[in-house]
Design an enzyme around this catalytic site. Structure first.
Site, PDB file in Angstrom:
ATOM      1  N   GLU A 127      41.482  44.347  37.632  1.00  0.00           N
ATOM      2  CA  GLU A 127      40.089  43.899  37.676  1.00  0.00           C
ATOM      3  C   GLU A 127      39.341  44.561  38.827  1.00  0.00           C
ATOM      4  O   GLU A 127      38.213  45.015  38.665  1.00  0.00           O
ATOM      5  CB  GLU A 127      40.032  42.367  37.857  1.00  0.00           C
ATOM      6  N   GLY A 164      40.446  32.921  32.449  1.00  0.00           N
ATOM      7  CA  GLY A 164      40.441  31.536  32.924  1.00  0.00           C
ATOM      8  C   GLY A 164      41.272  31.400  34.183  1.00  0.00           C
ATOM      9  O   GLY A 164      42.409  30.911  34.134  1.00  0.00           O
TER      10      GLY A 164
HETATM   11  C1  LIG Z   1      29.451  37.049  38.421  1.00  0.00           C
HETATM   12  C2  LIG Z   1      30.749  36.299  38.516  1.00  0.00           C
HETATM   13  C3  LIG Z   1      31.629  36.351  37.448  1.00  0.00           C
HETATM   14  C4  LIG Z   1      32.826  35.625  37.526  1.00  0.00           C
HETATM   15  N1  LIG Z   1      33.655  35.660  36.448  1.00  0.00           N
HETATM   16  C5  LIG Z   1      34.810  34.962  36.483  1.00  0.00           C
HETATM   17  C6  LIG Z   1      35.666  34.928  35.348  1.00  0.00           C
HETATM   18  O1  LIG Z   1      35.379  35.516  34.313  1.00  0.00           O
HETATM   19  N2  LIG Z   1      36.791  34.199  35.412  1.00  0.00           N
HETATM   20  C7  LIG Z   1      37.158  33.528  36.549  1.00  0.00           C
HETATM   21  O2  LIG Z   1      38.222  32.917  36.552  1.00  0.00           O
HETATM   22  N3  LIG Z   1      36.366  33.505  37.640  1.00  0.00           N
HETATM   23  C8  LIG Z   1      35.196  34.209  37.637  1.00  0.00           C
HETATM   24  N4  LIG Z   1      34.359  34.187  38.718  1.00  0.00           N
HETATM   25  C9  LIG Z   1      34.712  33.354  39.866  1.00  0.00           C
HETATM   26  C10 LIG Z   1      35.126  34.120  41.105  1.00  0.00           C
HETATM   27  O3  LIG Z   1      36.399  34.683  40.968  1.00  0.00           O
HETATM   28  C11 LIG Z   1      35.048  33.145  42.295  1.00  0.00           C
HETATM   29  O4  LIG Z   1      33.692  32.778  42.447  1.00  0.00           O
HETATM   30  C12 LIG Z   1      35.557  33.749  43.579  1.00  0.00           C
HETATM   31  O5  LIG Z   1      36.938  33.976  43.523  1.00  0.00           O
HETATM   32  C13 LIG Z   1      35.221  32.884  44.800  1.00  0.00           C
HETATM   33  O6  LIG Z   1      35.648  31.580  44.595  1.00  0.00           O
HETATM   34  P1  LIG Z   1      34.659  30.337  44.857  1.00  0.00           P
HETATM   35  O7  LIG Z   1      33.388  30.598  44.111  1.00  0.00           O
HETATM   36  O8  LIG Z   1      35.404  29.103  44.532  1.00  0.00           O
HETATM   37  O9  LIG Z   1      34.300  30.403  46.402  1.00  0.00           O
HETATM   38  P2  LIG Z   1      35.204  29.860  47.600  1.00  0.00           P
HETATM   39  O10 LIG Z   1      36.601  30.280  47.388  1.00  0.00           O
HETATM   40  O11 LIG Z   1      34.942  28.395  47.758  1.00  0.00           O
HETATM   41  O12 LIG Z   1      34.608  30.644  48.831  1.00  0.00           O
HETATM   42  C14 LIG Z   1      33.429  30.217  49.537  1.00  0.00           C
HETATM   43  C15 LIG Z   1      33.221  31.163  50.720  1.00  0.00           C
HETATM   44  O13 LIG Z   1      34.338  31.041  51.651  1.00  0.00           O
HETATM   45  C16 LIG Z   1      34.927  32.327  51.874  1.00  0.00           C
HETATM   46  N5  LIG Z   1      36.378  32.191  51.994  1.00  0.00           N
HETATM   47  C17 LIG Z   1      37.189  31.430  51.217  1.00  0.00           C
HETATM   48  N6  LIG Z   1      38.479  31.568  51.610  1.00  0.00           N
HETATM   49  C18 LIG Z   1      38.481  32.459  52.633  1.00  0.00           C
HETATM   50  C19 LIG Z   1      39.512  33.029  53.442  1.00  0.00           C
HETATM   51  N7  LIG Z   1      40.799  32.730  53.274  1.00  0.00           N
HETATM   52  N8  LIG Z   1      39.154  33.936  54.407  1.00  0.00           N
HETATM   53  C20 LIG Z   1      37.840  34.267  54.592  1.00  0.00           C
HETATM   54  N9  LIG Z   1      36.820  33.735  53.851  1.00  0.00           N
HETATM   55  C21 LIG Z   1      37.133  32.862  52.892  1.00  0.00           C
HETATM   56  C22 LIG Z   1      34.584  33.150  50.637  1.00  0.00           C
HETATM   57  O14 LIG Z   1      34.608  34.527  50.909  1.00  0.00           O
HETATM   58  C23 LIG Z   1      33.187  32.638  50.301  1.00  0.00           C
HETATM   59  O15 LIG Z   1      32.223  33.307  51.095  1.00  0.00           O
HETATM   60  C24 LIG Z   1      33.154  34.884  38.680  1.00  0.00           C
HETATM   61  C25 LIG Z   1      32.262  34.850  39.740  1.00  0.00           C
HETATM   62  C26 LIG Z   1      31.070  35.531  39.671  1.00  0.00           C
HETATM   63  C27 LIG Z   1      30.138  35.452  40.843  1.00  0.00           C
END
Ligand SMILES: Cc1cc2nc3c(=O)[nH]c(=O)nc-3n(C[C@H](O)[C@H](O)[C@H](O)COP(=O)(O)OP(=O)(O)OC[C@H]3O[C@@H](n4cnc5c(N)ncnc54)[C@H](O)[C@@H]3O)c2cc1C
Length: 402
Positions: free
Chosen positions: A255, A138
């Site tokens: 991870e 989480g």
């Molecule tokens: C298959 C899958 C399984 C997952 N499982 C889990 C889980 O079990 N538990 C959990 O907690 N989460 C999980 N996640 C979530 C995952 O960790 C997040 O999706 C990820 O960290 C990206 O966050 P976001 O989706 O909010 O995208 P955002 O953070 O909103 O990013 C959007 C875009 O902006 C870019 N970006 C953002 N900040 C920067 C920066 N500082 N510099 C350059 N580019 C940037 C990103 O690279 C991305 O392309 C999972 C995701 C997937 C796809």
């Protein structure tokens, strides 16, 4: 440099191969994918498989003996680490089902060994190994993914309990997990990295709602999780109050290592070569087409570079050197490469390449479009490629922060 196995390791490799041949569950037509764990029968099968692996001595070998592993804390861990690598590679080679409790074994388990109390270690570690208790992570919230430290889920101290309110999202496996390792804000006044705590939440606690999300693969592998006045005993705090960021980062490094596997990439590349040799393009096998050959060569070079990088990482591990940014390099390169391999496979399969798994004329059981979508998710999960590049440039190359 000698890249071949010592005779004793080669013997062990043969032993594992033999064991897998004798014990592998019958291969399913489809549905070996981790994201498809929704079905209770499948979950029970996978728990039994994990138990069998553990009983055979092939799981968590690098864990210290006192917690159910095979490593002698005062002795040389090299042999068990090498053996664990051999087991992982052989499992991939044999297309063995994945370990359902991997988040426990590779993420929260090692974190508890480092930061947990004796009581937490005694309570949780054995059931992580046996597969009796499955864990979910989480961390992410709406608006707090890459910028994880901005998370808002609140935990207020009330006597012997935390009272948790808020929402997590993209929580893989939450629909069947027994426990969640969770980041919560315990001091809203402190700077964002300093007011976070790491707590363990029993998923059966009243006030928790899990809502599955459908991915583009059609699976329901991850979920939204809502907390409404969820009471969590204070003894489930890992590390110090408000010091959860440090604990969270230890879990994240584990991870990234878990998400990058060279053997899997090599297997996918072999599958791609098979397509190139057997599918025709302009009247000849695709592998004879100079443009295809060039793309294959580019990928082959990257696959080989990654294989050598993983040997370097293993050498660092065996020599007790800090892995530095190796886990980020591994995660970045392997997930991008897996996706590039699937992209070319789909191109070579032509019209058949995009057919769904259930379609009549589907090629290769539909694994390529499925993997194309699944690997896209892995580029994002565990920290996106852009975030890994930031880590590599700032922490590895010493470049200024953006
Ligand atoms: C298959 C899958 C399984 C997952 N499982 C889990 C889980 O079990 N538990 C959990 O907690 N989460 C999980 N996640 C979530 C995952 O960790 C997040 O999706 C990820 O960290 C990206 O966050 P976001 O989706 O909010 O995208 P955002 O953070 O909103 O990013 C959007 C875009 O902006 C870019 N970006 C953002 N900040 C920067 C920066 N500082 N510099 C350059 N580019 C940037 C990103 O690279 C991305 O392309 C999972 C995701 C997937 C796809």
């Amino acid at each position: 440099m000698n890249l071949s196995l010592e005779p004793s390791s080669a013997r062990f490799q043969r032993e594992v191969r033999g064991w897998l041949k004798r014990n592998l569950p019958p291969r399913r037509k489809r549905g070996d994918d981790p994201a498809e764990y929704g079905d209770p029968k499948r979950i029970a099968e996978l728990k039994a498989w994990q138990r069998k692996l553990y009983d055979a001595g092939y799981l968590a070998m690098g864990w210290p003996k006192e917690f159910g592993g095979q490593a002698d804390p005062n002795g040389d861990r090299r042999e068990v680490l090498l053996r664990q690598t051999i087991v992982s590679e052989e499992m991939l080679r044999a297309h063995a089902p994945s370990v359902i409790g991997m988040m426990g074994v590779q993420m929260v388990g090692p974190t508890l060994m480092q930061f947990g109390t004796d009581g937490q270690k005694r309570r949780f570690l054995p059931k992580i190994l046996s597969g009796e208790e499955i864990w979910c992570q989480g961390y992410s919230e709406p608006g707090s993914g890459s910028d994880l430290a901005s998370l808002k889920t609140r935990a207020e101290v009330d006597g012997d309990f935390f009272v948790v309110n808020g929402q997590k999202v993209w929580t893989s496996n939450a629909q069947f997990a027994h426990w969640m390792f969770c980041l919560v804000r315990t001091d809203p006044e402190a700077p964002k990295h300093k007011g976070i705590s790491y707590i363990l939440i029993d998923m059966k606690t009243p006030g928790i709602t899990v809502r599955p999300l459908v991915q583009m693969t059609g699976d329901k592998g991850f979920n939204e999780v809502f907390f409404e006045d969820v009471k969590v005993p204070r003894q489930n705090l890992v590390g110090e109050l408000n010091q959860g960021w440090q604990v969270a980062n230890a879990t994240l490094a584990h991870e990234r290592n878990m998400l990058g596997s060279t053997t899997r990439t090599q297997q996918m590349f072999q599958g791609l070569l098979h397509i190139a040799e057997t599918r025709r393009r302009y009247g000849k096998p695709a592998a004879k087409d100079p443009l295809v050959r060039q793309k294959l060569a580019d990928l082959a070079i990257s696959v080989e570079a990654m294989r050598l990088h993983s040997y370097r990482q293993l050498t660092d591990l065996l020599r007790g050197r800090h892995p530095g940014i190796a886990a980020s390099v591994n995660k970045l390169v392997s997930t991008e490469l897996n996706h590039a391999i699937c992209t070319l496979a789909i191109e070579l399969l032509g019209n058949y390449g995009t057919l769904d798994r259930k379609a009549k004329y589907v090629a290769d059981r539909g694994i390529w479009p499925y993997e194309f979508m699944f690997t896209l998710g892995l580029i994002i999960g565990g920290g996106t490629s852009q975030i890994q590049k930031n880590i590599i440039s700032e922490r590895g190359l010493g470049m200024p922060k953006a």
